[in-house]
Design an enzyme around this catalytic site. Sequence first.
Site, mmCIF file in Angstrom:
data_model
loop_
_atom_site.group_PDB
_atom_site.id
_atom_site.type_symbol
_atom_site.label_atom_id
_atom_site.label_comp_id
_atom_site.label_asym_id
_atom_site.label_seq_id
_atom_site.Cartn_x
_atom_site.Cartn_y
_atom_site.Cartn_z
ATOM 1 N N TYR A 1 0.827 -1.223 0.000
ATOM 2 C CA TYR A 1 0.000 0.000 0.000
ATOM 3 C C TYR A 1 0.854 1.263 0.000
ATOM 4 C CZ TYR A 1 -4.112 -2.875 0.329
ATOM 5 O OH TYR A 1 -5.097 -3.785 0.023
ATOM 6 N N ILE B 1 -9.965 2.844 -4.467
ATOM 7 C CA ILE B 1 -9.434 3.471 -3.239
ATOM 8 C C ILE B 1 -8.546 4.665 -3.594
ATOM 9 C CG2 ILE B 1 -9.610 1.319 -1.932
ATOM 10 C CD1 ILE B 1 -6.606 0.934 -2.218
ATOM 11 N N HIS C 1 -15.047 0.719 -0.824
ATOM 12 C CA HIS C 1 -13.909 -0.123 -0.418
ATOM 13 C C HIS C 1 -12.858 0.680 0.336
ATOM 14 C CE1 HIS C 1 -14.898 -3.173 -3.832
ATOM 15 N NE2 HIS C 1 -15.686 -3.318 -2.784
ATOM 16 N N CYS D 1 -6.649 3.419 13.043
ATOM 17 C CA CYS D 1 -5.915 2.772 14.145
ATOM 18 C C CYS D 1 -6.751 1.617 14.682
ATOM 19 C CB CYS D 1 -5.660 3.791 15.258
ATOM 20 S SG CYS D 1 -4.882 3.063 16.723
ATOM 21 N N CYS E 1 0.256 5.838 16.381
ATOM 22 C CA CYS E 1 -1.034 6.471 16.085
ATOM 23 C C CYS E 1 -1.017 7.882 16.665
ATOM 24 C CB CYS E 1 -2.171 5.667 16.731
ATOM 25 S SG CYS E 1 -3.752 6.546 16.746
ATOM 26 N N GLY F 1 -16.205 0.877 -15.937
ATOM 27 C CA GLY F 1 -14.851 0.384 -15.681
ATOM 28 C C GLY F 1 -14.739 -0.653 -14.596
ATOM 29 N N SER G 1 -15.105 -5.021 -13.779
ATOM 30 C CA SER G 1 -15.214 -6.366 -14.362
ATOM 31 C C SER G 1 -16.349 -7.159 -13.724
ATOM 32 C CB SER G 1 -13.899 -7.133 -14.128
ATOM 33 O OG SER G 1 -13.706 -7.318 -12.714
ATOM 34 N N GLU H 1 -14.490 -3.464 -22.379
ATOM 35 C CA GLU H 1 -14.941 -4.689 -23.074
ATOM 36 C C GLU H 1 -16.060 -5.320 -22.264
ATOM 37 O OE1 GLU H 1 -11.207 -6.632 -23.047
ATOM 38 O OE2 GLU H 1 -11.318 -7.152 -20.929
ATOM 39 N N ALA I 1 -13.141 4.756 -21.225
ATOM 40 C CA ALA I 1 -14.016 5.614 -20.403
ATOM 41 C C ALA I 1 -13.863 7.095 -20.744
ATOM 42 C CB ALA I 1 -13.696 5.384 -18.927
#
Length: 243
Positions: A61, A100, A116, A124, A143, A183, A185, A211, A227
């Site tokens: 991430y 995200i 999501h 935290c 934190c 966009g 699937s 597609e 798009a």
Amino acid sequence: MAPMTAKASPRIVVLTGAGISRESGLATFREPGGVWDRVNLEDVATPEAFRRDPDFVHSFYNARRAQLTDGSVRPNAAHTALARLARERHGEVLVITQNIDDLHDRAGQDPLIHMHGELLRAICTACRERRAWHGELTTETPCPACGTAGTLRPDVVWFGEMPLDVERILAALHACETFVAVGTSAAVQPAASFVHEARSAGARCVEVNLEPSEATPAFHDARHGPATELVPTFVAELLGERG
Ligand code: BV8
């Protein structure tokens, strides 16, 4: 002056997936060379993965967060077209994104649901405080709210975790006139079933995707192509600017 009524349900609900950010330079997940071609989702996008190897999950991430904040990635014409639609049809449009990234946010999309979660936020696990987070996260990061080290994680929904705002989303799907998927699937639940929720409630369902997807047969209308070309055209149609 018309009496104030409860906030009306949006007439147009749009679900977006990684495909809308593809032309901004962000990889999709399931196409050749996509994110899940390079790393197993079971190793980075589940609570078990984080418990097993938090350093590896943080590195996954941190790399995506760095790409989003290094200035190389910007909203594209599809993001800006959807933001314009919501501005010009004020109160009638809701965008729900599986993504995200913050490209809808930077395009000014409002209202917007990140079902999501958001890569540029952290939560935290000790005090549950969530906040914007643009830098790196490690197992040593304290934190800022409770001071505990090693309890911060990306504020994203992993597989097996509850998506955000599901009740609000279902209410909007059951009341909208038009449902558009852009966009995606249709590989991930519950987002992949949103077209069925909207269709069973009488909405006109339109797919805008590079597609055909797994869900294409469930749509009344399917438009296939990039798009950045199809979404501005579709928005112009919805605004009555073109036939
Ligand atoms: C849930 C955040 C219960 C992290 C993501 C076993 C145990 C537990 C759960 C399950 C299980 N088996 C199945 C499940 C359900 C599971 C699931 O669906 N698994 C799949 C893999 C089978 N779902 C969950 O666990 C969800 N939670 O079920 O909780 C519940 C159920 C109902 C109600 C309440 C609670 C949580 C899922 C969320 C996981 N987190 N992301 C991160 O990003 O790191 S999912 C991940 O997939 C991303 O969010 C991504 O957005 C999403 C969907 O993918 P897409 O966006 O569609 O991207 P993809 O690459 O697949 O497709 C891109 C499309 O774009 C393509 O079609 C392509 O043609 C098109 N495209 C490409 N270029 C363009 C384009 N289109 C237009 N223009 C272009 N230029």
